[in-house]
Design an enzyme around this catalytic site. Structure first.
Site, PDB file in Angstrom:
ATOM      1  N   GLU A 209      16.795  32.275   2.769  1.00  0.00           N
ATOM      2  CA  GLU A 209      17.617  32.509   3.959  1.00  0.00           C
ATOM      3  C   GLU A 209      16.769  32.439   5.218  1.00  0.00           C
ATOM      4  O   GLU A 209      15.540  32.513   5.159  1.00  0.00           O
ATOM      5  CB  GLU A 209      18.305  33.882   3.861  1.00  0.00           C
ATOM      6  CG  GLU A 209      17.344  35.047   3.747  1.00  0.00           C
ATOM      7  CD  GLU A 209      18.014  36.353   3.332  1.00  0.00           C
ATOM      8  OE1 GLU A 209      19.130  36.298   2.774  1.00  0.00           O
ATOM      9  OE2 GLU A 209      17.407  37.419   3.558  1.00  0.00           O
ATOM     10  N   LYS A 211      14.691  33.213   8.479  1.00  0.00           N
ATOM     11  CA  LYS A 211      13.912  34.312   9.049  1.00  0.00           C
ATOM     12  C   LYS A 211      14.106  34.250  10.550  1.00  0.00           C
ATOM     13  O   LYS A 211      13.598  33.354  11.219  1.00  0.00           O
ATOM     14  CB  LYS A 211      12.432  34.223   8.708  1.00  0.00           C
ATOM     15  CG  LYS A 211      11.688  35.468   9.201  1.00  0.00           C
ATOM     16  CD  LYS A 211      10.214  35.416   8.984  1.00  0.00           C
ATOM     17  CE  LYS A 211       9.586  36.769   9.312  1.00  0.00           C
ATOM     18  NZ  LYS A 211      10.004  37.311  10.625  1.00  0.00           N
ATOM     19  N   ARG A 216      15.081  44.261  13.737  1.00  0.00           N
ATOM     20  CA  ARG A 216      15.586  44.811  12.477  1.00  0.00           C
ATOM     21  C   ARG A 216      16.548  45.959  12.768  1.00  0.00           C
ATOM     22  O   ARG A 216      16.271  46.837  13.603  1.00  0.00           O
ATOM     23  CB  ARG A 216      14.396  45.305  11.643  1.00  0.00           C
ATOM     24  CG  ARG A 216      14.729  45.720  10.211  1.00  0.00           C
ATOM     25  CD  ARG A 216      14.813  44.538   9.295  1.00  0.00           C
ATOM     26  NE  ARG A 216      14.952  44.929   7.890  1.00  0.00           N
ATOM     27  CZ  ARG A 216      13.940  44.965   7.018  1.00  0.00           C
ATOM     28  NH1 ARG A 216      12.711  44.653   7.418  1.00  0.00           N
ATOM     29  NH2 ARG A 216      14.152  45.296   5.761  1.00  0.00           N
ATOM     30  N   ARG A 231      13.983  49.580  12.958  1.00  0.00           N
ATOM     31  CA  ARG A 231      13.079  49.535  11.802  1.00  0.00           C
ATOM     32  C   ARG A 231      12.205  50.780  11.714  1.00  0.00           C
ATOM     33  O   ARG A 231      11.686  51.112  10.647  1.00  0.00           O
ATOM     34  CB  ARG A 231      12.202  48.275  11.840  1.00  0.00           C
ATOM     35  CG  ARG A 231      11.240  48.206  12.992  1.00  0.00           C
ATOM     36  CD  ARG A 231      10.339  46.980  12.865  1.00  0.00           C
ATOM     37  NE  ARG A 231       9.421  47.132  11.744  1.00  0.00           N
ATOM     38  CZ  ARG A 231       9.104  46.163  10.906  1.00  0.00           C
ATOM     39  NH1 ARG A 231       9.651  44.986  11.034  1.00  0.00           N
ATOM     40  NH2 ARG A 231       8.233  46.367   9.941  1.00  0.00           N
ATOM     41  N   PHE A 298      21.518  40.867   5.803  1.00  0.00           N
ATOM     42  CA  PHE A 298      20.930  40.197   4.643  1.00  0.00           C
ATOM     43  C   PHE A 298      20.819  41.089   3.406  1.00  0.00           C
ATOM     44  O   PHE A 298      20.364  40.639   2.363  1.00  0.00           O
ATOM     45  CB  PHE A 298      19.555  39.608   4.975  1.00  0.00           C
ATOM     46  CG  PHE A 298      18.574  40.562   5.600  1.00  0.00           C
ATOM     47  CD1 PHE A 298      17.977  41.572   4.860  1.00  0.00           C
ATOM     48  CD2 PHE A 298      18.240  40.432   6.932  1.00  0.00           C
ATOM     49  CE1 PHE A 298      17.068  42.428   5.427  1.00  0.00           C
ATOM     50  CE2 PHE A 298      17.325  41.294   7.525  1.00  0.00           C
ATOM     51  CZ  PHE A 298      16.738  42.287   6.775  1.00  0.00           C
TER      52      PHE A 298
END
Length: 505
Positions: A209, A211, A216, A231, A298
């Site tokens: 997939e 990047k 995040r 994140r 994801f």
């Protein structure tokens, strides 16, 4: 337990490179600590107060002027309580009351204890007790498997809480931690691969997939209640109203999603990373209208009452596809032509691709080989240690950056090179102001700073060099961007730098 015991252990940790010795020192102290003081002991020795940030800066601490006590007498519990009081101060006059409370605390501390507290509160405590070492020490002290501690830490998000459960309740108490909606998990991390072919060879069945060059995010929803985290597990729900609305509209009752968010141009290409990150610090409605964020998910860690952490990625991906619709990150399961996905990602302005094993579980907080990132441009996230004053058109600006890699054993960052390339005029001006705000000392040419900022560096590998302590130096390094979404503990290690040595040394 006295603070002096913690300070002595901290000095012992800093004096050795042996991981085994560090674990033994920490385990012995953990076993001596009482239940009421254990969380603070663990927090202190991993470099932060148990309250997190307490709202005081370097200058406030430097100006306290408290004469040290002659003999140690401060208990850990007293220090923790005092820091809790400081953290709770707010409103008019709080800065003065904060300084007074800290002065009273420092006046009861010996010179060694004052130095320890200063470094603890400014984030400069680097004695070699990073999370990985502390996890092993907790396991040793409680005589439980390290994996049980790691999993409980993944789910609790806090080492002090994990340590208390391990010591007081053993493996059974650790096993009681569960994914809880509204409590963020530490994100699973990826490792770099030299090429797409290498990444594909390493795993059998894979998901490939995009990047993306985004930020995040982790989102939690239960009914209409939605939380969004970065994140670093900082909650930004109030700043991203459009993401909250979108998640509320997903066809489910409860969900935990992992993903990226980014701001896009009118033609659908990613805007500069700094523009995306600017949204995380502001909830102004006019900025929301001007710069909308688009999420791409994801991974799915929970869906409608079912926890999926231990399910293989193929099952988590099926759950993800059933709920996120058009907000699924582009990619394919077991693609026939992975190179076409890489080309498409690059053509769309993204960084490269992720290659993920479909048999892997979600290993939160760990950087293993189950997820591999493939980027045509090699980059490292390094810590800024200082900067030299510029010359010519850069006179008056801090320009040439000193760069450090993270010591995997928890010591101070290890210098690996310098660079002044890639800095725009705007970034030079920001950098000059920001670095002086975190200044530790200076000489005629250089301002040395506290290791707080992470910068992404593009490079053409590394070379053996006796010039720097790590024995390696960066080749043709240039600044890509600063990473406000990352902390020094997220920076790449000296081992990652050495892995880029030309010739594979």
């Amino acid at each position: 337990m006295l603070l002096a015991d913690v300070v002595f252990a901290s000095a012992a940790l800093a004096a050795t490179r042996s991981r085994k010795a560090k674990i033994a020192t920490l385990a012995e102290l953990i076993n001596r600590a009482g239940e009421d003081e254990l969380p603070a002991v663990v927090a202190f020795l991993t470099g932060q107060p148990s309250q997190g940030r307490i709202g005081t800066g370097w200058r406030t601490l430097a100006d306290l002027g408290a004469a040290p006590a002659a003999e140690p007498g401060l208990a850990v519990a007293e220090v923790d309580a005092a820091l809790g009081e400081v953290a709770g101060l707010s409103g008019s006059g709080s800065a003065k009351r904060r300084a007074e409370a800290l002065h009273a605390l420092f006046a009861r501390a010996t010179a060694d204890e004052q130095r320890f507290l200063f470094r603890l509160l400014t984030g400069e405590l680097r004695q070699g007790a990073l999370e990985g070492v502390m996890v092993d020490a907790i396991a040793a002290a409680a005589e439980v498997p390290g994996e049980a501690v790691r999993r409980a830490f993944m789910l609790s998000g806090r080492l002090p809480v994990t340590a208390l459960a391990a010591v007081t309740g053993g493996e059974q108490a650790l096993g009681e931690f569960r994914l809880r909606l509204g409590r963020p998990l530490r994100p699973m991390l990826a490792s770099p691969a030299e090429s797409l072919d290498e990444a594909l060879r390493e795993h059998g069945s894979v998901l490939v997939e995009y990047k993306m060059d985004g930020a995040r995010i982790q989102v939690h929803r239960q009914g209409d209640e939605v939380h969004v985290y970065t994140r670093t597990l900082r909650e930004i729900t109030a700043n991203v109203a459009e993401l909250v609305r979108l998640v509320r509209e997903l066809p489910c009752e409860s969900v935990v999603l992992d993903g990226e968010t980014l701001a896009l141009t009118d033609d659908g290409r990613p805007r500069p990373f700094q523009e995306t990150m600017s949204r995380f610090g502001s909830s102004r409605e006019e900025q929301v209208r001007e710069l909308l964020l688009r999420p791409y998910f994801f991974d799915c860690l929970h869906l409608d009452g079912v926890d999926l952490l231990d399910a293989p990625l193929r099952e988590r991906n099926a759950a993800l596809r059933s709920v996120v619709g058009e907000h699924l990150i582009p990619g394919e399961v077991e693609p026939e032509d992975a190179s076409a996905i890489l080309d498409a990602a690059l053509d769309a302005g993204h960084e490269g691709v992720m290659v993920k094993s479909l048999d892997s579980v979600y290993a939160a907080g760990r950087r293993g080989r189950a997820w591999l990132k493939v980027k045509p441009v090699h980059t490292l996230d390094l810590v800024v240690l200082g900067a030299e004053w510029g010359h010519g058109r850069r006179t008056g600006y801090l320009s040439n950056l000193h760069l450090g890699a993270r010591d995997p054993d928890g010591g101070p960052p290890i210098m690996v090179g310098k660079t002044f390339k890639g800095l725009t005029d705007e970034l030079l001006a920001w950098q000059t102001k920001r670095l002086q705000e975190i200044e530790a000392r200076r000489d005629d040419w250089t301002v040395y700073v506290r290791p707080e900022l992470v910068v992404e560096i593009e490079l053409d590998g590394a070379q053996v060099s006796p010039r720097y302590p790590g024995g390696v130096a960066l080749r043709f390094a240039r600044v890509v961007r600063y990473r406000p979404d990352k902390e020094p503990a997220d920076a790449d290690t000296i081992d990652a730098v050495r892995a880029t040595l030309k010739g594979g040394a």
